[in-house]
Design an enzyme around this catalytic site. Structure first.
Site, PDB file in Angstrom:
ATOM      1  N   CYS A  63     -19.318 -87.830 -35.432  1.00  0.00           N
ATOM      2  CA  CYS A  63     -20.079 -87.541 -34.203  1.00  0.00           C
ATOM      3  C   CYS A  63     -21.214 -88.542 -34.032  1.00  0.00           C
ATOM      4  O   CYS A  63     -21.979 -88.794 -34.963  1.00  0.00           O
ATOM      5  CB  CYS A  63     -20.662 -86.127 -34.262  1.00  0.00           C
ATOM      6  N   HIS A  64     -21.312 -89.070 -32.831  1.00  0.00           N
ATOM      7  CA  HIS A  64     -22.422 -89.967 -32.514  1.00  0.00           C
ATOM      8  C   HIS A  64     -23.696 -89.151 -32.305  1.00  0.00           C
ATOM      9  O   HIS A  64     -23.649 -88.110 -31.662  1.00  0.00           O
ATOM     10  CB  HIS A  64     -22.128 -90.740 -31.232  1.00  0.00           C
TER      11      HIS A  64
ATOM     12  N   GLU B 102     -20.519 -80.646 -30.317  1.00  0.00           N
ATOM     13  CA  GLU B 102     -21.876 -80.107 -30.404  1.00  0.00           C
ATOM     14  C   GLU B 102     -21.877 -78.630 -29.978  1.00  0.00           C
ATOM     15  O   GLU B 102     -22.504 -77.783 -30.631  1.00  0.00           O
ATOM     16  CB  GLU B 102     -22.828 -80.911 -29.506  1.00  0.00           C
TER      17      GLU B 102
ATOM     18  N   ASP C  13     -24.547 -63.321 -41.001  1.00  0.00           N
ATOM     19  CA  ASP C  13     -25.504 -63.213 -42.105  1.00  0.00           C
ATOM     20  C   ASP C  13     -26.520 -62.096 -41.872  1.00  0.00           C
ATOM     21  O   ASP C  13     -26.891 -61.373 -42.803  1.00  0.00           O
ATOM     22  CB  ASP C  13     -26.236 -64.553 -42.268  1.00  0.00           C
TER      23      ASP C  13
END
Lengths: 144, 144, 144, 144, 144, 144
Positions: free
Chosen positions: C63-64, C99, C113
C-alpha cells in the site's frame, strides 16, 4: 538510557493530570451532552490516551518499554476547567510517571483538536504528576 | 474526520509553546552546561519533537496526515521557566496547529523525563497555540 | 510496490463493510445502552478505525502512503449482526479500498475485544469492499 | 484497560482463522505457482502477519502490550477458499486471542491487496478464534 | 528540519545498495533453494524493506514525510556477497536517498536475522547511495 | 518466529558497530565543533538510535518484542572514520544482537542524513556484531 537490568520488578502506579481550560460554558455543555460535531469527546480522547500510554517509549527517548497493565482515564469538570486524570499501573523495574503524563497530554490534545471548531481559546494548563507509588520514593496523595 | 477533499492547499504555519517550570537554578545550570546525566537536554528533546511533529496523525484521532515541510524547535530560559517554541509549516489543506502543540508537549515531556533524576518538582505549564497563519483566520503575533 | 509516479491525482472514494455477529440480544442491548464495562463500543471502535485508516500503509506491504482526507465510521444493527461501514476519501493517484477494508477490520476487532468479556461467541464476517469511485473502474452502489 | 497486575503469567496460546475467498481457480494457480506480479503472496502476507501480531496493542485500544513469543502463519487451500491460520503463544497474564485474530486479518488483507489486480471479487470471510489454551476457559479443538 | 515549502515537486529517484557478506556457500544455497528455516529470505526481507522505505521519516529525525510512489527491492549474488538494491521514486520536493538507504539497511538486517541461526559470521558491508536523479545534482550511473 | 516460550530469561548483552566514513577532515571538524547546520550530530543521532533499539521488533519480521533495559551509544573518531558503538542489555529469553545492529545502522543513517548537505561522499561501512554475552555462545571481546 538508564540501566535497569539489576532492578527487581514491583508494583508501580502513577496518576498524572492535565487541565483543559475552555473559554465558555457552551463548550462544556457540548461535551457533556455529546453535541460536539467530531464525536463524543470524553470517549474518543480516552482511546487516544490508552494508545498514548502504550506508546510512550516510542515518543520519549529514554523511556524503557514496559508492560502497561492498567490504564484508566477519568474527567472532572470544574467550571471552565476539565481535569483529565490518567492512572497507570505496571509490575516492572521502573515507574510509569512519564507514561501517565504522556497519556494525559494526548488526552488533552485530542480534546483540544475535537473542540477547536467550536472554541478557539482553549489552553492546556499544567501537565503534572499527582501521585506515584512504588520505587524509591512515593509521592502520596491518592494511593493510601 | 472532517472532509477536506474540496479544499485547496496553501501555506500554513503554526507556532505552539509549552512551558517547563523547574524548581531550582541548579537544574537550569545543568541543562545549559550540558551536565544532565542523560545527555544534552535541548538537543535530545528537539529530536523527540521532530518525530512527534511527524507522528501527530498517529496520536490524535481526527488529525489528517499531512506533509510536514518545516519544523523548528527553540528554547528560551526566563528564570526557572523554559519556554519551548515549536514552529511548523506545511502546504496543505488544513493547518498544523495541533501538530505544533503535540510536538511542543513531547519536547516538554522529554525534558521532564531527562530532568526528573535531578529535579523532582518539574511541572509542564500552558501548552498553547501562539500563532497561526493561513486558513480562514490568522492568529497573528509572530508572523508579519 | 506498483509505480504510480506517472498517474494523476483524482478524487477516490471507497466504502468497506465488516459484519460483527454477536450471539445474543443482551450483547446488542449492552452496546446500545452503553453498558459494556470497557466503555462505549461504537465511539471507541470508531477511534481505532480512524487510526487504522491512517496506518494502512504501515500494515500492508504494497500500500502506498496517501493523504486520507475523509473517514467516516458508521454502524447499523440488523438482528444479531452489526454492520460496520467505513467510508474513506482521498485525492491521490491510487484508491483507498484497502484502507477502508483495513479500517473496517480494526473497528470489528476492537468491538470483538471490547465485547468478549460479555459474549464468547462473536465472529467477524465478510470484510468486503462495497463501493469505490474514481480510478479505472467504479463499483457503484452508494456513490451516485 | 482491564487491570492485570494481580494475575500470574502462564502459557497462553491462540489460533485464529481468516478465510480469503477468491473468484477463480486462476487466482489460486497464480498464488501457488508464485506468478502474482506483486510477489510471493504466502510469504509476503506471512511477514505482514508477523508484524501485525506484534503491533496488536498499537491498533486495539484495550489490548495489553505483551511478549509475543511464538507466531506461525499457515495456509490451506480448499477449492476457492484459502484458510489462513495464525497461531500465537505467550507466557503472560492475559491471552493472545485478539493478537491472533488481528494477525489473521492483516494476512488476509495483504492477500487481498496483492491479488486485487488479478481478481476483483475477493471477499474476506469469517475472522474467528479457533482455539485458545490457558486462562480461565480453554476452547479446545487443536491443542490436545 | 530544512524548510521545503518553497520548493516545487519533481520526479526524484534513488538507488541504494547494501552488501550482505555470508561466510559459506552453504548459506547461499540455503537462501536460493528456500531452505532457511525462518522462511524465504529474499521475499521476507523485501517486505521488511517495503515497510522500512515508508517509515523512514519515523526513524530519521530530519527526514520529511513524503509519498513513496515506487519501491523495488532486488538481489544479486556474487560469490559470498549478496548485493541488495533498493530503488525508490517519488514526486516531491526532496529526494529519496535516505529512504533508499534505510530500506536497504533493513533488508540487510532482516537477512542477517533470518540467517544467523545457520551462519554466525555475517557482516553487512557498505550501505551506500548508488544513484540519484532529480534535485540539484544527479549522481548518474544507472538512470540514463 | 522461533518459539521461545520454554526458554528462561537471563542477562543478555550485545555490542554492535557501524562505521561512517566521511570524505574530508572538514566534516569531522563540523561534527566535533557542533557546526553542522542540522544540529549536534552525535546527540541527535544518539536519540534516533535509542528509538531504533526499542523499535527493532517493529522493523525486523522475526524479532521478538523484548524489554530493552539499557542502551548506550558512543562514538570514536579514527581519521575519516567514525565508529558508532551501540550496547544493549536485556533480561530476556533471547538476545539483543539484531537490536544493537539495527540501532547502530539508524545512528549511522541519521549521521549520513545530517551530514549530506556538507559532504556528498559518505559511505556506511560494516554494520556488525562485536560482542554478545548470554545465550548459548558468547562472542567475547569487550565483556570480561
Amino acid at each position: 538510557m538508564v540501566n535497569i537490568t539489576h532492578k527487581s520488578p514491583s508494583l508501580r502506579k502513577a496518576i498524572a493530570q492535565a487541565i483543559v481550560k475552555v473559554s465558555s460554558e457552551v463548550t462544556i455543555d457540548a461535551i457533556v451532552n455529546r453535541k460536539v460535531p467530531k464525536g463524543d469527546v470524553f470517549e474518543m480522547a480516552k482511546v487516544a490516551g490508552l494508545f498514548a500510554a502504550k506508546r510512550t517509549a516510542d515518543m520519549i527517548p529514554d523511556c524503557h518499554p514496559l508492560p502497561i497493565e492498567f490504564t484508566a482515564v477519568s474527567y472532572e469538570i470544574k467550571g471552565l476547567e476539565i481535569y483529565v486524570m490518567v492512572e497507570i499501573h505496571t509490575i516492572y523495574k521502573t515507574g510509569v510517571e512519564v507514561e501517565a503524563m504522556h497519556a494525559a497530554s494526548v488526552v488533552a490534545l485530542t480534546m483540544y483538536d475535537m473542540l477547536k471548531p467550536i472554541d478557539k481559546e482553549i489552553v492546556i494548563e499544567k501537565i503534572q504528576l499527582m501521585e506515584k507509588k512504588g520505587g524509591k520514593s512515593d509521592k502520596k496523595k491518592y494511593f493510601p
